[in-house]
Design a protein around this motif. Sequence first.
Motif, PDB file in Angstrom:
ATOM      1  N   SER A 197       0.839  -1.198   0.000  1.00  0.00           N
ATOM      2  CA  SER A 197       0.000   0.000   0.000  1.00  0.00           C
ATOM      3  C   SER A 197       0.875   1.249   0.000  1.00  0.00           C
ATOM      4  O   SER A 197       2.100   1.143  -0.017  1.00  0.00           O
ATOM      5  CB  SER A 197      -0.911  -0.018   1.220  1.00  0.00           C
ATOM      6  OG  SER A 197      -1.887  -1.030   1.067  1.00  0.00           O
ATOM      7  N   ASN A 198       0.252   2.422   0.052  1.00  0.00           N
ATOM      8  CA  ASN A 198       1.011   3.651  -0.180  1.00  0.00           C
ATOM      9  C   ASN A 198       1.974   4.037   0.940  1.00  0.00           C
ATOM     10  O   ASN A 198       3.027   4.607   0.674  1.00  0.00           O
ATOM     11  CB  ASN A 198       0.057   4.806  -0.484  1.00  0.00           C
ATOM     12  CG  ASN A 198      -0.516   4.683  -1.871  1.00  0.00           C
ATOM     13  OD1 ASN A 198       0.176   4.928  -2.860  1.00  0.00           O
ATOM     14  ND2 ASN A 198      -1.767   4.250  -1.979  1.00  0.00           N
ATOM     15  N   THR A 199       1.633   3.745   2.198  1.00  0.00           N
ATOM     16  CA  THR A 199       2.535   4.095   3.298  1.00  0.00           C
ATOM     17  C   THR A 199       3.431   2.929   3.683  1.00  0.00           C
ATOM     18  O   THR A 199       4.647   3.067   3.773  1.00  0.00           O
ATOM     19  CB  THR A 199       1.735   4.568   4.540  1.00  0.00           C
ATOM     20  OG1 THR A 199       0.951   5.700   4.160  1.00  0.00           O
ATOM     21  CG2 THR A 199       2.667   4.971   5.685  1.00  0.00           C
ATOM     22  N   ARG A 200       2.819   1.775   3.913  1.00  0.00           N
ATOM     23  CA  ARG A 200       3.589   0.630   4.408  1.00  0.00           C
ATOM     24  C   ARG A 200       3.310  -0.607   3.567  1.00  0.00           C
ATOM     25  O   ARG A 200       2.182  -0.821   3.119  1.00  0.00           O
ATOM     26  CB  ARG A 200       3.208   0.340   5.870  1.00  0.00           C
ATOM     27  CG  ARG A 200       3.560   1.500   6.781  1.00  0.00           C
ATOM     28  CD  ARG A 200       3.338   1.160   8.225  1.00  0.00           C
ATOM     29  NE  ARG A 200       1.932   1.109   8.585  1.00  0.00           N
ATOM     30  CZ  ARG A 200       1.485   0.746   9.789  1.00  0.00           C
ATOM     31  NH1 ARG A 200       2.339   0.388  10.715  1.00  0.00           N
ATOM     32  NH2 ARG A 200       0.199   0.737  10.041  1.00  0.00           N
ATOM     33  N   LYS A 249       3.232  -4.588   3.926  1.00  0.00           N
ATOM     34  CA  LYS A 249       3.208  -5.624   4.956  1.00  0.00           C
ATOM     35  C   LYS A 249       3.420  -6.982   4.296  1.00  0.00           C
ATOM     36  O   LYS A 249       2.761  -7.305   3.310  1.00  0.00           O
ATOM     37  CB  LYS A 249       1.867  -5.609   5.707  1.00  0.00           C
ATOM     38  CG  LYS A 249       1.538  -4.276   6.403  1.00  0.00           C
ATOM     39  CD  LYS A 249       0.535  -3.477   5.613  1.00  0.00           C
ATOM     40  CE  LYS A 249       0.307  -2.080   6.109  1.00  0.00           C
ATOM     41  NZ  LYS A 249      -0.418  -1.247   5.112  1.00  0.00           N
ATOM     42  N   PHE A 305      -8.371   2.223   7.222  1.00  0.00           N
ATOM     43  CA  PHE A 305      -7.807   3.507   7.655  1.00  0.00           C
ATOM     44  C   PHE A 305      -6.328   3.572   7.303  1.00  0.00           C
ATOM     45  O   PHE A 305      -5.459   3.483   8.154  1.00  0.00           O
ATOM     46  CB  PHE A 305      -7.998   3.672   9.164  1.00  0.00           C
ATOM     47  CG  PHE A 305      -9.417   3.844   9.600  1.00  0.00           C
ATOM     48  CD1 PHE A 305      -9.976   5.114   9.682  1.00  0.00           C
ATOM     49  CD2 PHE A 305     -10.207   2.753   9.936  1.00  0.00           C
ATOM     50  CE1 PHE A 305     -11.290   5.285  10.093  1.00  0.00           C
ATOM     51  CE2 PHE A 305     -11.522   2.915  10.363  1.00  0.00           C
ATOM     52  CZ  PHE A 305     -12.063   4.184  10.438  1.00  0.00           C
ATOM     53  N   GLY A 306      -6.015   3.737   6.028  1.00  0.00           N
ATOM     54  CA  GLY A 306      -4.627   3.798   5.575  1.00  0.00           C
ATOM     55  C   GLY A 306      -4.253   5.212   5.157  1.00  0.00           C
ATOM     56  O   GLY A 306      -4.710   6.190   5.758  1.00  0.00           O
ATOM     57  N   THR A 307      -3.433   5.335   4.122  1.00  0.00           N
ATOM     58  CA  THR A 307      -3.034   6.630   3.571  1.00  0.00           C
ATOM     59  C   THR A 307      -4.290   7.376   3.130  1.00  0.00           C
ATOM     60  O   THR A 307      -4.461   8.561   3.406  1.00  0.00           O
ATOM     61  CB  THR A 307      -2.098   6.415   2.367  1.00  0.00           C
ATOM     62  OG1 THR A 307      -1.149   5.420   2.720  1.00  0.00           O
ATOM     63  CG2 THR A 307      -1.401   7.701   1.988  1.00  0.00           C
ATOM     64  N   ALA A 351      -3.894  10.785   8.648  1.00  0.00           N
ATOM     65  CA  ALA A 351      -2.564  11.407   8.660  1.00  0.00           C
ATOM     66  C   ALA A 351      -2.383  12.313   7.443  1.00  0.00           C
ATOM     67  O   ALA A 351      -1.803  13.401   7.553  1.00  0.00           O
ATOM     68  CB  ALA A 351      -1.489  10.337   8.708  1.00  0.00           C
ATOM     69  N   LEU A 379      -0.706  11.822  16.186  1.00  0.00           N
ATOM     70  CA  LEU A 379      -2.113  11.535  16.458  1.00  0.00           C
ATOM     71  C   LEU A 379      -2.296  10.738  17.735  1.00  0.00           C
ATOM     72  O   LEU A 379      -1.588   9.765  17.970  1.00  0.00           O
ATOM     73  CB  LEU A 379      -2.705  10.769  15.276  1.00  0.00           C
ATOM     74  CG  LEU A 379      -2.787  11.593  13.988  1.00  0.00           C
ATOM     75  CD1 LEU A 379      -3.031  10.697  12.787  1.00  0.00           C
ATOM     76  CD2 LEU A 379      -3.857  12.658  14.116  1.00  0.00           C
ATOM     77  N   GLY A 418      -6.361  -1.300   8.979  1.00  0.00           N
ATOM     78  CA  GLY A 418      -5.446  -0.223   8.596  1.00  0.00           C
ATOM     79  C   GLY A 418      -4.846   0.494   9.803  1.00  0.00           C
ATOM     80  O   GLY A 418      -5.313   0.352  10.933  1.00  0.00           O
ATOM     81  N   GLY A 419      -3.811   1.275   9.518  1.00  0.00           N
ATOM     82  CA  GLY A 419      -2.968   1.883  10.561  1.00  0.00           C
ATOM     83  C   GLY A 419      -3.706   2.687  11.615  1.00  0.00           C
ATOM     84  O   GLY A 419      -3.341   2.654  12.798  1.00  0.00           O
ATOM     85  N   ASP A 420      -4.733   3.444  11.231  1.00  0.00           N
ATOM     86  CA  ASP A 420      -5.420   4.305  12.192  1.00  0.00           C
ATOM     87  C   ASP A 420      -6.733   3.699  12.688  1.00  0.00           C
ATOM     88  O   ASP A 420      -7.522   4.391  13.346  1.00  0.00           O
ATOM     89  CB  ASP A 420      -5.693   5.685  11.556  1.00  0.00           C
ATOM     90  CG  ASP A 420      -4.398   6.426  11.235  1.00  0.00           C
ATOM     91  OD1 ASP A 420      -3.535   6.517  12.131  1.00  0.00           O
ATOM     92  OD2 ASP A 420      -4.243   6.890  10.101  1.00  0.00           O
TER      93      ASP A 420
HETATM   94  N1  ADP Z   1       4.200   2.343  12.648  1.00  0.00           N
HETATM   95  C1  ADP Z   1       3.509   3.111  11.810  1.00  0.00           C
HETATM   96  N2  ADP Z   1       4.083   3.545  10.670  1.00  0.00           N
HETATM   97  C2  ADP Z   1       3.393   4.298   9.804  1.00  0.00           C
HETATM   98  N3  ADP Z   1       2.124   4.666   9.987  1.00  0.00           N
HETATM   99  C3  ADP Z   1       1.503   4.270  11.098  1.00  0.00           C
HETATM  100  C4  ADP Z   1       2.149   3.463  12.064  1.00  0.00           C
HETATM  101  N4  ADP Z   1       1.259   3.205  13.056  1.00  0.00           N
HETATM  102  C5  ADP Z   1       0.127   3.822  12.741  1.00  0.00           C
HETATM  103  N5  ADP Z   1       0.259   4.500  11.574  1.00  0.00           N
HETATM  104  C6  ADP Z   1      -0.802   5.269  10.941  1.00  0.00           C
HETATM  105  O1  ADP Z   1      -1.318   4.462   9.913  1.00  0.00           O
HETATM  106  C7  ADP Z   1      -1.431   5.186   8.690  1.00  0.00           C
HETATM  107  C8  ADP Z   1      -0.971   4.303   7.576  1.00  0.00           C
HETATM  108  O2  ADP Z   1      -1.754   3.140   7.633  1.00  0.00           O
HETATM  109  P1  ADP Z   1      -1.430   1.925   6.712  1.00  0.00           P
HETATM  110  O3  ADP Z   1      -2.556   0.995   6.921  1.00  0.00           O
HETATM  111  O4  ADP Z   1      -0.056   1.427   6.913  1.00  0.00           O
HETATM  112  O5  ADP Z   1      -1.526   2.663   5.298  1.00  0.00           O
HETATM  113  P2  ADP Z   1      -1.385   2.043   3.865  1.00  0.00           P
HETATM  114  O6  ADP Z   1      -2.211   0.780   3.908  1.00  0.00           O
HETATM  115  O7  ADP Z   1      -1.911   3.084   2.963  1.00  0.00           O
HETATM  116  O8  ADP Z   1       0.067   1.765   3.667  1.00  0.00           O
HETATM  117  C9  ADP Z   1      -0.519   6.377   8.810  1.00  0.00           C
HETATM  118  O9  ADP Z   1      -1.161   7.407   8.145  1.00  0.00           O
HETATM  119  C10 ADP Z   1      -0.388   6.581  10.309  1.00  0.00           C
HETATM  120  O10 ADP Z   1      -1.274   7.570  10.761  1.00  0.00           O
END
Ligand code: ADP
Length: 243
Positions: A9-12, A14, A119-121, A144, A162, A210-212
Amino acid sequence: MRYLLIDNSNTRTKLSFGSRDSIESWHEVIPTVELSEQRLNQALNGQLYDAVMLCSVVPQKAELMERYFSQSPFHNLCHTSKLGIAINYPHPQQIGADRLANAVGVNALYQTPAIVIDFGTAVTFDAVGADATYLGGVIAPGLASMTQNLAKRTALLPQIELSEPKHAIGKSTTEAMLAGAVYGYRGLIKEIISKLSDEMQCTPTVVATGGDAALIAKGLPEINHVSPTLTLEGIRIAATLQF
Ligand SMILES: Nc1ncnc2c1ncn2[C@@H]1O[C@H](COP(=O)(O)OP(=O)(O)O)[C@@H](O)[C@H]1O
Ligand SMILES: CC(C)(COP(=O)(O)O)[C@@H](O)C(=O)NCCC(=O)O
Ligand SMILES: [K+]
């Protein structure tokens, strides 16, 4: 079969392993901007697997991984993959692969009709009907992304970390921004769940990932379950249908 499962995904990004029945506890998270051949070598050092299931919404990184895994049975999840759900959508090629994986996961693991919120990017909402049909959904800015953009576009607002606000009447810039972000975001989520439920003409099961997810779901009774591994579960189920 031991599957390597990748949620790019865009931030992380997995990574996990899974079998026909479950995902393993082994888990690696790589910031997506840092994803490279070298980081994959480090993460996968000594691991054995029979097939690779990728779910990507970052085409440039998907290409990198397609090259990286060229010697393994490899599949990049998309709308034409075997997913075990029907898709009722005019241009299904547009749907983010992570949204499809979430729909597959929620359909298999929870009671439908359901809404899955990621709850991702971005924050995505995806509706799945009682007949295992993907119906579509909503895309809104992630928590975020919203707060970071506010700090970027103003002279005096800082980047904030946050967390749960103590009260709505902020007594500092940070407190005021936290209340805006967290309470405001919960309001956005509530309203969208309500609109989707009206259109689905039911009270769907609502599952968050998701992250949040944990921060926002706390204090939102509309969210019935938080499932941090839902996307990976969806990718695992798609892998069992593919290989
Ligand atoms: N260890 C972490 N690293 C990065 N983001 C995190 C972490 N823990 C919580 N978050 C929150 O989760 C969001 C990213 O969620 P994530 O599900 O990883 O996104 P995506 O699926 O788009 O990659 C970030 O915007 C941030 O607010
Ligand atoms: C909406 C998304 C950006 C969410 O990505 P994420 O926040 O999980 O990184 C992604 O699913 C995407 O790029 N989708 C393509 C457009 C669509 O689903 O209609
Ligand atoms: K995601």
